[in-house]
Design a protein around this motif. Sequence first.
Motif, PDB file in Angstrom:
ATOM      1  N   LEU A   1      -1.407 -21.590  13.734  1.00 36.82           N
ATOM      2  CA  LEU A   1      -2.384 -20.539  13.991  1.00 36.82           C
ATOM      3  C   LEU A   1      -1.716 -19.322  14.636  1.00 36.82           C
ATOM      4  O   LEU A   1      -1.995 -18.181  14.261  1.00 36.82           O
ATOM      5  N   ALA A   2      -0.810 -19.553  15.565  1.00 36.39           N
ATOM      6  CA  ALA A   2      -0.084 -18.439  16.192  1.00 36.39           C
ATOM      7  C   ALA A   2       0.690 -17.648  15.139  1.00 36.39           C
ATOM      8  O   ALA A   2       0.693 -16.410  15.144  1.00 36.39           O
ATOM      9  N   LEU A   3       1.319 -18.345  14.217  1.00 32.25           N
ATOM     10  CA  LEU A   3       2.083 -17.664  13.168  1.00 32.25           C
ATOM     11  C   LEU A   3       1.169 -16.989  12.152  1.00 32.25           C
ATOM     12  O   LEU A   3       1.508 -15.926  11.616  1.00 32.25           O
ATOM     13  N   HIS A   4       0.023 -17.577  11.893  1.00 30.35           N
ATOM     14  CA  HIS A   4      -0.957 -16.928  11.017  1.00 30.35           C
ATOM     15  C   HIS A   4      -1.381 -15.585  11.620  1.00 30.35           C
ATOM     16  O   HIS A   4      -1.444 -14.566  10.921  1.00 30.35           O
ATOM     17  N   ILE A   5      -1.654 -15.593  12.908  1.00 31.99           N
ATOM     18  CA  ILE A   5      -2.034 -14.365  13.598  1.00 31.99           C
ATOM     19  C   ILE A   5      -0.897 -13.345  13.506  1.00 31.99           C
ATOM     20  O   ILE A   5      -1.114 -12.189  13.132  1.00 31.99           O
ATOM     21  N   ALA A   6       0.292 -13.773  13.852  1.00 30.46           N
ATOM     22  CA  ALA A   6       1.434 -12.859  13.901  1.00 30.46           C
ATOM     23  C   ALA A   6       1.748 -12.256  12.534  1.00 30.46           C
ATOM     24  O   ALA A   6       2.082 -11.072  12.438  1.00 30.46           O
ATOM     25  N   GLY A   7       1.622 -13.044  11.474  1.00 29.95           N
ATOM     26  CA  GLY A   7       1.966 -12.556  10.145  1.00 29.95           C
ATOM     27  C   GLY A   7       0.869 -11.765   9.462  1.00 29.95           C
ATOM     28  O   GLY A   7       1.152 -10.966   8.563  1.00 29.95           O
ATOM     29  N   SER A   8      -0.364 -11.948   9.873  1.00 32.67           N
ATOM     30  CA  SER A   8      -1.476 -11.292   9.179  1.00 32.67           C
ATOM     31  C   SER A   8      -1.455  -9.773   9.341  1.00 32.67           C
ATOM     32  O   SER A   8      -1.674  -9.041   8.377  1.00 32.67           O
ATOM     33  N   MET A   9      -1.205  -9.285  10.557  1.00 32.63           N
ATOM     34  CA  MET A   9      -1.194  -7.831  10.733  1.00 32.63           C
ATOM     35  C   MET A   9      -0.084  -7.204   9.899  1.00 32.63           C
ATOM     36  O   MET A   9      -0.259  -6.126   9.329  1.00 32.63           O
ATOM     37  N   GLU A  10       1.048  -7.880   9.798  1.00 32.04           N
ATOM     38  CA  GLU A  10       2.136  -7.370   8.948  1.00 32.04           C
ATOM     39  C   GLU A  10       1.673  -7.287   7.495  1.00 32.04           C
ATOM     40  O   GLU A  10       1.931  -6.303   6.799  1.00 32.04           O
ATOM     41  N   MET A  11       0.973  -8.310   7.029  1.00 28.91           N
ATOM     42  CA  MET A  11       0.467  -8.323   5.659  1.00 28.91           C
ATOM     43  C   MET A  11      -0.497  -7.150   5.433  1.00 28.91           C
ATOM     44  O   MET A  11      -0.398  -6.433   4.443  1.00 28.91           O
ATOM     45  N   PHE A  12      -1.424  -6.942   6.376  1.00 31.95           N
ATOM     46  CA  PHE A  12      -2.388  -5.856   6.230  1.00 31.95           C
ATOM     47  C   PHE A  12      -1.715  -4.488   6.329  1.00 31.95           C
ATOM     48  O   PHE A  12      -2.086  -3.558   5.613  1.00 31.95           O
ATOM     49  N   ALA A  13      -0.729  -4.346   7.196  1.00 32.07           N
ATOM     50  CA  ALA A  13      -0.001  -3.071   7.293  1.00 32.07           C
ATOM     51  C   ALA A  13       0.712  -2.781   5.972  1.00 32.07           C
ATOM     52  O   ALA A  13       0.678  -1.649   5.477  1.00 32.07           O
ATOM     53  N   ASN A  14       1.349  -3.791   5.397  1.00 28.71           N
ATOM     54  CA  ASN A  14       1.994  -3.601   4.093  1.00 28.71           C
ATOM     55  C   ASN A  14       0.976  -3.239   3.014  1.00 28.71           C
ATOM     56  O   ASN A  14       1.265  -2.437   2.122  1.00 28.71           O
ATOM     57  N   THR A  15      -0.200  -3.813   3.083  1.00 30.31           N
ATOM     58  CA  THR A  15      -1.265  -3.490   2.131  1.00 30.31           C
ATOM     59  C   THR A  15      -1.648  -2.021   2.236  1.00 30.31           C
ATOM     60  O   THR A  15      -1.776  -1.329   1.222  1.00 30.31           O
ATOM     61  N   VAL A  16      -1.800  -1.524   3.448  1.00 32.01           N
ATOM     62  CA  VAL A  16      -2.147  -0.111   3.643  1.00 32.01           C
ATOM     63  C   VAL A  16      -1.010   0.789   3.169  1.00 32.01           C
ATOM     64  O   VAL A  16      -1.243   1.796   2.498  1.00 32.01           O
ATOM     65  N   ILE A  17       0.202   0.425   3.462  1.00 36.94           N
ATOM     66  CA  ILE A  17       1.355   1.231   3.051  1.00 36.94           C
ATOM     67  C   ILE A  17       1.473   1.281   1.528  1.00 36.94           C
ATOM     68  O   ILE A  17       1.693   2.341   0.946  1.00 36.94           O
ATOM     69  N   ARG A  18       1.291   0.157   0.867  1.00 38.52           N
ATOM     70  CA  ARG A  18       1.463   0.090  -0.591  1.00 38.52           C
ATOM     71  C   ARG A  18       0.205   0.483  -1.366  1.00 38.52           C
ATOM     72  O   ARG A  18       0.265   0.724  -2.567  1.00 38.52           O
ATOM     73  N   GLY A  19      -0.929   0.488  -0.696  1.00 38.30           N
ATOM     74  CA  GLY A  19      -2.167   0.880  -1.363  1.00 38.30           C
ATOM     75  C   GLY A  19      -2.781  -0.212  -2.217  1.00 38.30           C
ATOM     76  O   GLY A  19      -3.706   0.041  -2.988  1.00 38.30           O
ATOM     77  N   GLU A  20      -2.301  -1.426  -2.071  1.00 41.27           N
ATOM     78  CA  GLU A  20      -2.856  -2.576  -2.790  1.00 41.27           C
ATOM     79  C   GLU A  20      -2.546  -3.834  -2.002  1.00 41.27           C
ATOM     80  O   GLU A  20      -1.588  -3.867  -1.215  1.00 41.27           O
ATOM     81  N   PHE A  21      -3.351  -4.881  -2.224  1.00 42.46           N
ATOM     82  CA  PHE A  21      -3.147  -6.124  -1.484  1.00 42.46           C
ATOM     83  C   PHE A  21      -1.713  -6.596  -1.659  1.00 42.46           C
ATOM     84  O   PHE A  21      -1.191  -6.670  -2.763  1.00 42.46           O
ATOM     85  N   THR A  22      -1.078  -6.883  -0.537  1.00 40.99           N
ATOM     86  CA  THR A  22       0.308  -7.339  -0.518  1.00 40.99           C
ATOM     87  C   THR A  22       0.353  -8.664   0.237  1.00 40.99           C
ATOM     88  O   THR A  22       0.261  -8.679   1.466  1.00 40.99           O
ATOM     89  N   PRO A  23       0.467  -9.776  -0.488  1.00 44.26           N
ATOM     90  CA  PRO A  23       0.485 -11.068   0.206  1.00 44.26           C
ATOM     91  C   PRO A  23       1.710 -11.207   1.112  1.00 44.26           C
ATOM     92  O   PRO A  23       2.703 -10.496   0.926  1.00 44.26           O
TER      93      PRO A  23
END
Length: 149
Positions: free
Chosen positions: A44-66
């Motif tokens: 769960l700690a790693l899920h939290i830590a990695g999720s914001m990175e995933m969402f930031a990459n999504t905003v940067i790329r303009g599409e969902f980035t797993p």
Amino acid sequence: MLEMQSFIHRWNTHREVLHKLVDLNQEGLAEYKPWDGSMTYGELALHIAGSMEMFANTVIRGEFTPPQTKNEWTTIEDVRNLVHRYTESTSSLLASITEEQLQQEIALFGKTAPGFAILNMALDHEIHHKGQLFTFARVAGVSELPFFM
């Protein structure tokens, strides 16, 4: 970009607590899971830590980035190191987001929203799961917990 600086500051106040939660010294806490089928405390700690990175990459790329990383760990020290690495890389990503990226509409989970709304949703997601970590820790017997922010 004052809005983005404010967001990063708010995110950092919550992320600092995640670091405190993975720094807790409780035997077996990283492997603790309160019910069958739940994530462990470490997962769960790693899920939290990695999720914001995933969402930031999504905003940067303009599409969902797993997520592009694997959360392989054995010990709480591994979890700590991964959380620290995610925090560093996510900080850099968030600082690089432009006003245009914050305003662009992005399709995500069957809906469309501007980048700033996606980042706010990501922060809410992090706060929600951080609350679960507090509960996991308390049920596992941790008596002294950090303040929530």
